[in-house]
Scaffold this active site. Sequence first.
Site, mmCIF file in Angstrom:
data_model
loop_
_atom_site.group_PDB
_atom_site.id
_atom_site.type_symbol
_atom_site.label_atom_id
_atom_site.label_comp_id
_atom_site.label_asym_id
_atom_site.label_seq_id
_atom_site.Cartn_x
_atom_site.Cartn_y
_atom_site.Cartn_z
ATOM 1 N N CYS A 263 63.852 -69.996 1.777
ATOM 2 C CA CYS A 263 63.261 -70.963 0.842
ATOM 3 C C CYS A 263 63.352 -70.581 -0.627
ATOM 4 O O CYS A 263 63.806 -71.379 -1.442
ATOM 5 C CB CYS A 263 61.801 -71.184 1.196
ATOM 6 S SG CYS A 263 61.589 -71.695 2.892
HETATM 7 C C1 UGA Z 1 57.564 -69.392 1.486
HETATM 8 C C2 UGA Z 1 56.214 -69.852 0.925
HETATM 9 O O1 UGA Z 1 55.312 -68.739 0.873
HETATM 10 C C3 UGA Z 1 55.613 -70.956 1.808
HETATM 11 O O2 UGA Z 1 54.401 -71.433 1.226
HETATM 12 C C4 UGA Z 1 56.625 -72.112 1.900
HETATM 13 O O3 UGA Z 1 56.140 -73.151 2.740
HETATM 14 C C5 UGA Z 1 57.936 -71.573 2.475
HETATM 15 O O4 UGA Z 1 58.439 -70.522 1.623
HETATM 16 C C6 UGA Z 1 58.898 -72.734 2.514
HETATM 17 O O5 UGA Z 1 59.192 -73.278 1.449
HETATM 18 O O6 UGA Z 1 59.264 -73.159 3.605
HETATM 19 P P1 UGA Z 1 58.309 -67.772 3.485
HETATM 20 O O7 UGA Z 1 59.697 -67.920 2.939
HETATM 21 O O8 UGA Z 1 58.068 -67.913 4.936
HETATM 22 O O9 UGA Z 1 57.320 -68.810 2.766
HETATM 23 O O10 UGA Z 1 57.847 -66.297 3.108
HETATM 24 P P2 UGA Z 1 56.866 -65.595 2.074
HETATM 25 O O11 UGA Z 1 55.725 -65.017 2.807
HETATM 26 O O12 UGA Z 1 56.548 -66.467 0.939
HETATM 27 O O13 UGA Z 1 57.798 -64.381 1.593
HETATM 28 C C7 UGA Z 1 59.037 -64.628 0.958
HETATM 29 C C8 UGA Z 1 59.689 -63.318 0.559
HETATM 30 O O14 UGA Z 1 58.970 -62.695 -0.499
HETATM 31 C C9 UGA Z 1 59.746 -62.274 1.687
HETATM 32 O O15 UGA Z 1 60.980 -61.615 1.633
HETATM 33 C C10 UGA Z 1 58.622 -61.323 1.344
HETATM 34 O O16 UGA Z 1 58.828 -60.012 1.843
HETATM 35 C C11 UGA Z 1 58.692 -61.339 -0.181
HETATM 36 N N1 UGA Z 1 57.416 -60.970 -0.837
HETATM 37 C C12 UGA Z 1 56.301 -61.680 -0.614
HETATM 38 C C13 UGA Z 1 57.400 -59.887 -1.702
HETATM 39 O O17 UGA Z 1 58.420 -59.219 -1.935
HETATM 40 N N2 UGA Z 1 56.227 -59.554 -2.318
HETATM 41 C C14 UGA Z 1 55.086 -60.255 -2.115
HETATM 42 O O18 UGA Z 1 54.047 -59.897 -2.718
HETATM 43 C C15 UGA Z 1 55.120 -61.340 -1.241
#
Ligand code: UGA
Length: 427
Positions: A263
């Site tokens: 995403c």
């Molecule tokens: C993200 C959004 O959080 C959701 O709200 C949204 O619905 C979704 O995209 C979408 O558009 O479908 P997602 O891609 O499942 O969700 O994952 P996240 O938990 O947001 O993490 C994304 C990336 O960021 C991961 O690689 C995670 O490891 C990284 N991340 C996350 C960090 O590096 N640091 C953080 O503090 C948080």
Amino acid sequence: MKIIVVGSGYVGLCTAVGFANLGHDVVCVDIDHEKVRKINNGETPIYEDGLEGMLSQALQKNKLHATTDIDSIKEMDFIFIAVGTPSKEDGDIDLKYIKSASADIANFIRDKNYCTVVVKSTVLPETTEKTVLPILEKSGKKAGKDFGLCMNPEFLREGKALEDFFNPDRIVIGEYDKKSGDELVKLYSSFNAPLIRTNLKTAELIKYASNAFLATKITFINEIGNMCKNLGIDAYDVADGMGLDKRIGKHFLQAGIGFGGSCFRKDVEALLAKSKEVKSESKILSTILDINKDQPLKIIHLLKKRLPDLEGKTIAVLGLAFKEGTDDIRDAPSIVIISELLKHNCKINSYDPKASNNMRKLYPDINYCRSASDALNESDACLILTGWDEFKKLSYKDFNNMNSKIIIEGRKVLDRNLVTGFEGVSW
Ligand code: UGA
């Protein structure tokens, strides 16, 4: 209520299973026969915590089934569009699945009573009104009169999708007209969450702006983290101190090897393309993409400092999924990191509790081990790329069988009481 969900990817399937478990009658429609067969057999095409159990409950209670043939369905109250919107070369989104789903729905509603079509797929501002609506109206029916039209973005996180479905922070309803919105409000009446009613394009932008903001927040802390590394400061201590400020908040301040997943990059690229199209080019969005592209390489840089001659070395790679709790490897930092290691002819011993099968399709020739310990055995260095809970339990004993104890974390996960002598990309 009777609900059709078109598209059985992770958003569509989780939404379908969620509504079915709330007692609605749900039909999943997908063009992929194999997916449909699996869903009807209670098998989930993706790994998502709790999904299999809830799918089988829904099937047992006859609350859900899947089909490839939308025309086999009789009357419906809601039709959700939850098909994919992949990126095109220029960053814009490809609307081919949205268009074909809309055309199928137009055919379907031609001889049906009033029902509400809801776009759940992530689409750029104006897509529902300018692309979906005209295709639906080819049915001869008028939006707002003969059928309802809403845009209802999803905010589900992979790995926590069902938890997020049942406990959303907010529900955003973009409505073509009041009646359409009133219908969707009824469907969400049992949810205990703030509800925002707005127009279609505002709802579309709320989704993009939310993802772009989260990507910005991560990228900001990654830059602070890169600075921390050079200053001998732990970026997590800085994030703790920042996060207590209510205006900042503690979430999404975990520095590391960059964001991955299907995403964030796609959505930031699409929003950037839209900003250019409307002659209001975003500078911050292109910078986020540049920084995030480089971020996985920070771990390679650290590795080379510790192991200057990487040629032919054995590297244990723990974690392949783009984040914990999923088998999804789309845009995972591990992909870039493995490719760099292979350029140096490293032997890679990888381990991931869920994502190995997906990574095998991309890198068939690296080693896929059955446990973290197996991967660590006789390795020259270890890179931790996903924050899986099971890595939190690793102790110094698990690392004892390494040739040299070089351990570098890309995600902060190891327990400092169980292991010592390791470093992280920003700590
Ligand atoms: C993200 C959004 O959080 C959701 O709200 C949204 O619905 C979704 O995209 C979408 O558009 O479908 P997602 O891609 O499942 O969700 O994952 P996240 O938990 O947001 O993490 C994304 C990336 O960021 C991961 O690689 C995670 O490891 C990284 N991340 C996350 C960090 O590096 N640091 C953080 O503090 C948080």
